[in-house]
Design a protein around this motif. Structure first.
Motif, mmCIF file in Angstrom:
data_model
loop_
_atom_site.group_PDB
_atom_site.id
_atom_site.type_symbol
_atom_site.label_atom_id
_atom_site.label_comp_id
_atom_site.label_asym_id
_atom_site.label_seq_id
_atom_site.Cartn_x
_atom_site.Cartn_y
_atom_site.Cartn_z
ATOM 1 N N THR A 96 0.822 -1.216 0.000
ATOM 2 C CA THR A 96 0.000 0.000 0.000
ATOM 3 C C THR A 96 0.852 1.261 0.000
ATOM 4 N N THR A 97 1.974 1.234 0.723
ATOM 5 C CA THR A 97 2.854 2.401 0.746
ATOM 6 C C THR A 97 3.399 2.697 -0.643
ATOM 7 N N THR A 98 3.968 1.689 -1.282
ATOM 8 C CA THR A 98 4.564 1.922 -2.602
ATOM 9 C C THR A 98 3.508 2.018 -3.691
ATOM 10 N N GLY A 99 2.447 1.253 -3.572
ATOM 11 C CA GLY A 99 1.389 1.298 -4.579
ATOM 12 C C GLY A 99 0.745 2.674 -4.659
ATOM 13 N N SER A 100 0.467 3.265 -3.510
ATOM 14 C CA SER A 100 -0.115 4.615 -3.497
ATOM 15 C C SER A 100 0.842 5.623 -4.098
ATOM 16 N N SER A 101 2.107 5.514 -3.737
ATOM 17 C CA SER A 101 3.117 6.429 -4.261
ATOM 18 C C SER A 101 3.253 6.290 -5.777
ATOM 19 N N ALA A 103 1.052 5.132 -7.872
ATOM 20 C CA ALA A 103 -0.175 5.578 -8.527
ATOM 21 C C ALA A 103 -0.239 7.103 -8.614
ATOM 22 N N MET A 104 0.201 7.777 -7.561
ATOM 23 C CA MET A 104 0.141 9.239 -7.542
ATOM 24 C C MET A 104 1.173 9.892 -8.457
ATOM 25 N N GLN A 105 2.227 9.184 -8.797
ATOM 26 C CA GLN A 105 3.257 9.747 -9.661
ATOM 27 C C GLN A 105 2.709 10.126 -11.030
ATOM 28 N N ASN A 106 1.642 9.461 -11.433
ATOM 29 C CA ASN A 106 1.048 9.758 -12.739
ATOM 30 C C ASN A 106 0.009 10.865 -12.682
ATOM 31 N N TYR A 107 -0.280 11.367 -11.472
ATOM 32 C CA TYR A 107 -1.336 12.367 -11.321
ATOM 33 C C TYR A 107 -0.868 13.571 -10.526
ATOM 34 N N VAL A 108 0.353 14.029 -10.769
ATOM 35 C CA VAL A 108 0.892 15.162 -10.029
ATOM 36 C C VAL A 108 0.135 16.457 -10.322
ATOM 37 N N GLN A 109 -0.587 16.531 -11.425
ATOM 38 C CA GLN A 109 -1.317 17.734 -11.757
ATOM 39 C C GLN A 109 -2.468 17.992 -10.792
ATOM 40 N N ALA A 110 -2.917 16.986 -10.028
ATOM 41 C CA ALA A 110 -4.018 17.192 -9.080
ATOM 42 C C ALA A 110 -3.555 17.923 -7.836
ATOM 43 N N ALA A 111 -2.320 17.753 -7.443
ATOM 44 C CA ALA A 111 -1.815 18.360 -6.210
ATOM 45 C C ALA A 111 -1.902 19.889 -6.219
#
Length: 150
Positions: A96-101, A103-111
């Motif tokens: 879960t720690t690495t999977g979430s990280s 997954a979020m790498q592809n959606y940095v525009q949301a931050a």
């Protein structure tokens, strides 16, 4: 994880005869393993790639799950079951720690949406949270089939 949460009480208490107190201790130890695995994963992620950690977590989950299954079908006792179960549950902390990280790498525009206040207001964060939850709430109650209570 859901199989563990929903089935462990039955398996450990009913099938292996553990007391509720022993079950609580074992459940807590597994939870502690999950937390420690997540913490270690976060710390080593600066020197080991997320992809490598993710694959390692999935591998640990698979191998320990297979060992758990073999122990169960061979009639192993409670403590023989607890060891691979501990590693199976702990692997969730890695995945879960690495999977979430990852997954979020592809959606940095949301931050940047939460930073619309220029770092001077928490309102954008709160607004995004409430709007996201309202959309989820709307979707749940408008997309369900009649008579489906799940």
């Amino acid at each position: 994880m859901f199989a563990y949460i929903s089935g462990s009480t039955f398996v450990i208490q009913n099938l292996f005869g553990a007391s509720p107190q022993l079950f609580s201790i074992l459940f807590a130890l597994n939870g502690l393993g999950l937390i420690i695995a997540g913490q270690i994963t976060g710390r080593v992620s600066v020197s080991i790639s997320g992809q490598t950690l993710f694959i390692s977590g999935i591998t640990l989950a698979t191998v320990s799950g297979l060992i758990l299954f073999i122990v169960l079908i061979s009639g192993g006792g409670l403590y023989a079951v607890c060891i691979p179960l501990f590693f199976t549950v702990s692997s969730v902390g890695i995945v879960t720690t690495t999977g979430s990280s990852l997954a979020m790498q592809n959606y940095v525009q949301a931050a940047p949406l939460t930073g619309l206040g220029g770092g001077k207001s928490a309102i954008p964060m709160g607004l995004i949270i409430v709007l996201s939850n309202m959309v989820a709430f709307y979707m749940i109650f408008t997309r369900r089939k009649p008579g489906n209570n799940q």
